[in-house]
Structures are given as C-alpha cells and as structure tokens.
Design an enzyme around this catalytic site. Structure first.
Site, PDB file in Angstrom:
ATOM      1  CG  ASP A 137      -1.764   1.106   1.404  1.00  0.00           C
ATOM      2  OD1 ASP A 137      -2.837   1.049   0.813  1.00  0.00           O
ATOM      3  OD2 ASP A 137      -1.381   2.085   2.080  1.00  0.00           O
ATOM      4  CG  ASP A 155       0.625   6.599 -13.141  1.00  0.00           C
ATOM      5  OD1 ASP A 155      -0.554   6.967 -13.278  1.00  0.00           O
ATOM      6  OD2 ASP A 155       1.205   5.880 -13.964  1.00  0.00           O
TER       7      ASP A 155
END
Ligand code: AG3
Length: 278
Positions: A137, A155
């Site tokens: 994560d 991104d």
C-alpha cells in the site's frame, strides 16, 4: 457483431472505443483488470471499467508526469513512483542515466504481471537494475520514509477504490517528509471539466497546498481520458517549475514525442474556469 469498450463519464456522457480483440479479463484482490486490442488506439488497459491507458496516447501522460520535474531539478537521483503498475512512468525515468534508484510501490501485483505480459510498450523497463518494486500500500510505504527521495511521482487511479488513500492529507504529508529539501511531488490530478472530477481535483489541490509551500497545476491534452483535458499537480519545498527550469535539459538528448521546453513553459498557464477552482 461490433464490440465496444465504453467508459461512462457522467449520466449523460460516455466515451467508446471499437474493440478488435478481447485479450484478458481478471479479477484481482483489488480490482477488475481488462486488456483489449482496439482499432484506433492499439492495446488498451482498463481497471474497474476506467480507461488507464491506450498505446496510442499513453506517451502524453507518462512524459508529462516525468519530464516536467526532471527538467526543473537536474540533481534528481532517487525517485519513488507510487502506483503506475503499467511501467509507463518507469520507462520515461530510465531515459536518465544519472538516476540511481527508482523505487516503485504498487498495491496490485496482478496489474504488473498483466502489463509485463500484454503491455510491453509501457512495461519494457520494469527490469532495469535501478528499479525496485514493492507490492504494498503506497500510504503505508511512505509513512516510514524520511528525507529519502528527490522526486515522488504518484500515478494513481481515480480517487475512489484502491487509489483513494493517495488523495489524503496524510499521504501528502508523508510524501513531504519522504522528500529531500529540493524535493518535488507530481500527481495525476484528474480533469477539471466534469463536475465530479473537478471536485476531486479541487479537494486534492487544497490538501496539497496545505502541506507544500509551492503547489501548482499544469495541463495536457489526453484524448482518451474524461473530457481530454487532464491536469497534473506540481508541488515542491521551494523549486519553481518555470523560474527554476533547467535550460540545460535539451543537451541531455532525451527523446520525447510530446514534452519540450516551450510546452513546459506553457502548460502551467490555465484557463480561467480552472484557475477559479484552485
Ligand atoms: N492513471 C489513471 C488516470 C486516470 C484515468 N481516469 C479515468 N479514465 N477515469 C493512469 C495510469 C497510467 N500509468
């Protein structure tokens, strides 16, 4: 029978691409992953029904996320890329031989596996020796980082689903802490056009502005993203994207199809309706 991929932008607007061949559909722990061959845009990747990239126009997005910061600070050696499992940003970064380390943290390993297999155009540099991939994560990953990177490129997907945490004040604060004094944070900033996207962009910008002393927005035309009018965030601890533009960038000989120095100067000029949102 005609086959079309359709992304729904609002109740009243949608965008469709004619499909030649269905390549693969998979369900990961996080999202649905689809790859198709299209007639007009080459191979395309969608996550949860949202278009992430097409082979035809991905260069615009990936070049604008990478070369803008690289041309502002000529001393970028350590980079963190958050998300970006398709490898497009990594491909652009590897064009700089003086970058030493590229850490990439992507939550969904299946996206990377699928892109390696079916999207060589973007995934081609994922095995560069400077690239280290962490399947974690992104928010958790940056929490433990301090003064480590010259550049962070986020991104992400849109601000719901697996990418949601990457639009929080906590995440931006951790990015600030993970960056060195000349550090730059770039993030994909959604579209200013449709009301829901504009609101997401506005909220994200507000949070970034509350964390970074410099927070600007720049734009590009990306035909296959909602409205075609796409924004990116540029935040830094002080560097200015125009004032500090490195005039020596051209001499590096980096090949680009979209980015150039004139465009760099122009892309921070925003339409009035966008300025009013910021
Ligand atoms: N990153 C996500 C751009 C958001 C597109 N949104 C949409 N189609 N609704 C793209 C990943 C490319 N590396």
């Amino acid at each position: 029978m005609d086959l079309w991929f359709t992304e729904y932008y609002t109740k009243n607007a949608r965008f469709s691409i004619k499909i030649d061949k269905h390549i693969i559909s998979l369900e990961s722990e996080f999202q649905r992953i689809d790859v198709f061959d299209s007639y007009g845009f080459g191979r395309i990747l969608a996550l949860d029904g949202y278009l992430m990239l097409t082979e035809k126009d991905e260069f615009i997005y990936h070049e604008m996320m990478t070369h803008i910061p690289m041309a502002v600070n000529p001393n970028i050696h350590d980079v963190l890329v958050v998300g970006a499992g398709d490898g497009g940003v990594i491909r652009e970064l590897t064009k700089y031989n003086y970058i030493n380390k590229i850490d990439m943290v992507e939550i969904d390993k299946l996206v990377v596996d699928v892109c390696r297999k079916y999207l060589a155009q973007t995934a081609c540099k994922l095995d560069d020796l400077r690239v280290h991939i962490y399947y974690e994560d992104g928010l958790k990953f940056v929490r433990s980082k301090y003064n480590e990177y010259d550049l962070i490129i986020v991104d992400s997907t849109d601000p719901f689903g697996p990418g949601e945490d990457l639009f929080t004040k906590e995440f931006y604060g951790n990015c600030y802490k993970a960056l060195k004094t000349e550090g730059i944070l770039i993030n994909q900033h959604e579209s200013p056009y449709y009301p829901n996207d504009a609101l997401a962009m506005q909220k994200a910008h507000k949070k970034i502005k509350s964390v970074f002393p410099k927070a600007l927005v720049y734009q590009a035309h990306i035909p296959t993203y909602p409205s075609g009018h796409w924004l990116f965030g540029f935040a830094s601890k002080g560097l200015d994207p125009i004032g500090d533009l490195n005039t020596g960038w051209k001499t590096l000989g980096i090949k680009t199809r979209y980015y150039n120095t004139d465009l760099h100067k122009g892309c921070f000029a925003l339409p009035n309706y966008v300025k009013e949102l910021l």
